[in-house]
Structures are given as C-alpha cells and as structure tokens.
Write a protein that holds these residues in place. Structure first.
Motif, short mmCIF file in Angstrom:
data_model
loop_
_atom_site.label_atom_id
_atom_site.label_comp_id
_atom_site.label_asym_id
_atom_site.label_seq_id
_atom_site.Cartn_x
_atom_site.Cartn_y
_atom_site.Cartn_z
N ALA A 116 26.70 17.99 16.97
CA ALA A 116 25.28 17.90 17.31
C ALA A 116 24.92 18.93 18.37
CB ALA A 116 24.97 16.49 17.80
N ALA A 117 25.78 19.09 19.38
CA ALA A 117 25.49 20.04 20.45
C ALA A 117 25.46 21.47 19.95
CB ALA A 117 26.53 19.89 21.57
N ARG A 118 26.17 21.75 18.87
CA ARG A 118 26.12 23.09 18.26
C ARG A 118 24.68 23.44 17.88
NH1 ARG A 118 29.82 23.90 13.05
NH2 ARG A 118 31.52 24.22 14.55
N TYR A 119 23.90 22.43 17.49
CA TYR A 119 22.52 22.64 17.10
C TYR A 119 21.53 22.39 18.25
CZ TYR A 119 24.22 22.48 12.27
OH TYR A 119 24.88 22.73 11.09
N LEU A 120 21.94 21.56 19.22
CA LEU A 120 20.98 21.04 20.18
C LEU A 120 21.15 21.54 21.61
CD1 LEU A 120 20.94 17.32 18.94
CD2 LEU A 120 19.36 19.17 18.33
N ALA A 121 22.35 21.90 22.01
CA ALA A 121 22.56 22.39 23.37
C ALA A 121 22.19 23.87 23.45
CB ALA A 121 24.01 22.20 23.79
N ARG A 122 21.71 24.30 24.59
CA ARG A 122 21.42 25.72 24.78
C ARG A 122 22.68 26.55 24.59
NH1 ARG A 122 17.05 27.29 29.22
NH2 ARG A 122 18.58 28.97 29.44
N TYR A 273 22.90 14.70 8.93
CA TYR A 273 22.69 15.18 7.56
C TYR A 273 21.65 16.30 7.55
CZ TYR A 273 25.01 10.92 5.76
OH TYR A 273 25.91 9.92 5.48
N ASP A 274 20.51 16.05 8.22
CA ASP A 274 19.43 17.04 8.25
C ASP A 274 19.87 18.33 8.92
OD1 ASP A 274 17.55 15.23 7.11
OD2 ASP A 274 17.25 14.30 9.07
N LEU A 275 20.55 18.21 10.05
CA LEU A 275 20.97 19.40 10.79
C LEU A 275 21.98 20.23 9.99
CD1 LEU A 275 21.35 17.81 14.35
CD2 LEU A 275 19.57 19.38 13.60
N CYS A 276 22.98 19.55 9.42
CA CYS A 276 24.03 20.28 8.71
C CYS A 276 23.54 20.87 7.38
CB CYS A 276 25.23 19.37 8.47
SG CYS A 276 26.10 18.89 9.98
N ALA A 281 16.17 22.67 12.18
CA ALA A 281 16.89 23.74 12.87
C ALA A 281 17.54 23.28 14.17
CB ALA A 281 15.94 24.89 13.15
N GLY A 282 17.17 22.08 14.67
CA GLY A 282 17.71 21.63 15.94
C GLY A 282 16.81 22.03 17.09
#
Length: 314
Positions: A116-122, A273-276, A281-282
């Motif tokens: 999740a952090a791959r998409y959501l963390a700076r 699911y949506d992110l992957c 886009a996150g």
C-alpha cells in the motif's frame, strides 16, 4: 510433503519478492470464501476459537490457514495463538506443504502495508514511526525499508523500558538510526510514515498533529471495538483499505466512523485490488495525508504460501 519451520518460512519470504507476490495476486485474484469461526469448549476456562481461512486459484494452488486462539494459554506460559498453513495442488488435491502460520501471517501482513505504501507514501519518505513493540514491528520496519529509502525509525510503545530495550534490539538488526520515542505527541508531527500495530481501543494517532504528506498505516485494531486513529485523522486523510469487505466489518478505524456518520462507504478511495489493477493511482499530491487500514485476507496467505513453496522447491 514439504514442512517449513518458522525460520525456513522467514528465509523463503524475502520482502521484495513477497510484496511483488501480493501485488500479482491482487491483480489476478483468487477465490476467497468468508473465513470460518468456531468456538470450542475448554472445561474450567474460556472457550478457544478455531479460525479457518481458505483460498484457491482454480487449477493452480489451494490453501487453508488454521489458527487456534486459546486465551487460557497465558496460565500455561504458552502463546495464545497457534497457526499453520496447508498448501495443496488445486488440480490434483495433493498436499504440498505445511508452512509456519505465525511467520507467514506476520510477513504477509507487513508486506501488504508496504505494498500500500508503494502507492500511498511519498517517494521521498525517510522517517518511519512504528507504534507497538510486538512481533509485527520488526517486520514492518523491514517491509517499509524494502520500498522506501528509510533512514530513521522511531519506535513508540506503552512501556518506556520495554520500548527502549526493543529499539536497542532493532538498532543491532538494521543498518539505520533507530530510537525510542520520548513522546508520541512530539514525534507524530515529524514522521513521513506512521505504522501502527497495537491492540489499542482508544485512538493513538491524532490527525491534527500530522504534517502534510504523511502516510498512516493501521495494522492493529482488528476488531470493531478497537481503534488507532482519531476523528481528526479520518477527516483529514484520503482513506484506503486492503479489502473493502474485511475493513467494513472488522476494522474499528473504519467501522466506528461509518457508524457515527463521520464517513460513508464512498469515502473509501480504493482497496488493494484497485491500486494493483491501476483503477486508482494512489497518492494524488505531495501534501495530502493518506491512511491505509488492513485487517488481512486469505488471498495474502495464499500468495505467501505459494511463494514459500516455489522458492523452496525450485
């Protein structure tokens, strides 16, 4: 049949590979029935609970995690939770592997947070704050280090003495600066990623203290009555979850704001699911605060078990 001990399971699931395996499973999907809860009576003490978590890829692999939770084990100096994972060939039914359930769970849980952090963390996140000193904490440090260039880790726990001891152990294990937090309030405003793995029933993370661009990862509080985030965080953050079905029922950080009317189901921006799958886009900007809540899913166990089996056998 392959038998993997705790150490062998850990060695078979390096975080970069495990994070990618989870991403691929969320992209492709699998069959994941609702998990089963069965209470079993134990004379003279509270009942135990057996949890069965099945999942399968048609024509590929099938698996089930069996977890027994026995509260009375504290009196016996035994762990309250025991678990194993049984992996099978979904075409022939052949039993392929028995994998340590505790280590598989700890590593796939941390890997889901890192995914999740791959998409959501700076992308420039460097400072990680970890709340909790239990089994998940070192896994969360290692998993986040696998996807971001973490340079500094701060650890907070309810017991200052235990936290200081744990921070020292982690400093010996990881090649970065690791310290115990003197005050949770002070460090909340400086962390880039905040990862919480506690059993708290009262909110620990105050949304009004977070700096713009922070990412909050909520792993604990796995019952509707538990909560790690306060209403201010819920109001400030863009909300993401591992699976909608799980978090809408089990995760107190989502269930309680829904019940109070603070948020609606539509305020959940996306799940894994949506992110992957590229449906969302996150993170949208460097300043927004993102929040990820996970309660775990049998899909994650199956992905991890498949990786452990394939990497060990081949």
């Amino acid at each position: 049949m392959l038998l993997l001990s705790e150490d062998q399971t850990r060695d078979a699931l390096p975080f970069p590979d495990l994070i990618d395996a989870l991403a691929e499973m969320f992209r492709s999907g699998c069959v994941m029935p609702t998990r089963h809860h069965h209470d079993f009576e134990i004379p003279g003490e509270p009942a135990g609970t057996m949890l069965l978590m099945p999942a399968w890829v048609p024509g590929g692999y099938a698996g089930v995690k069996v977890v027994n939770v026995v509260p009375g084990n504290a009196e016996r100096n035994l762990p309250a939770v025991h678990g194993q994972y049984l992996l099978s060939d979904a075409r022939t039914g052949e039993m392929l592997a028995m994998i340590d359930g505790g280590e598989l769970t700890a590593r796939r849980t941390a890997a889901a947070s890192a995914l999740a952090a791959r998409y959501l963390a700076r992308s420039d996140a460097r400072h990680l704050l970890v709340l909790g000193t239990g089994r998940l904490a070192p896994n969360l440090i290692a998993a986040h280090m696998a996807i971001r260039s973490i340079e500094h880790v701060t650890i907070w726990g309810r017991s200052r003495e235990k936290t200081a001891q744990f921070a020292g152990e982690m400093q010996a294990q990881f090649p970065i600066a690791i310290e115990a937090a003197a005050s949770l309030r002070d460090v909340l405003g400086s962390a880039d990623i905040i990862s919480a793995a506690t059993l708290s029933s009262e909110p620990l993370i105050k949304g009004d203290l977070l700096k713009p661009g922070a990412h909050v990862d909520l792993v604990g509080a796995f019952k509707p009555t538990m909560r790690e985030s306060d209403d201010d965080l819920i109001k400030r953050a863009e909300i993401f979850v591992d699976t909608r079905d799980g978090c809408l029922v089990e995760g107190g950080d989502i269930v309680q704001p829904l019940q109070s009317g603070l948020i609606s189901k539509g305020d959940i921006r996306a799940d894994l699911y949506d992110l992957c799958r590229g449906n969302h886009a996150g993170r949208q900007s460097d300043d927004e605060i993102t929040m990820f809540k996970s309660v775990g899913a049998a899909l994650e166990d199956l992905a991890g078990a498949m990786l452990a089996y394939q990497s060990t056998e081949h």
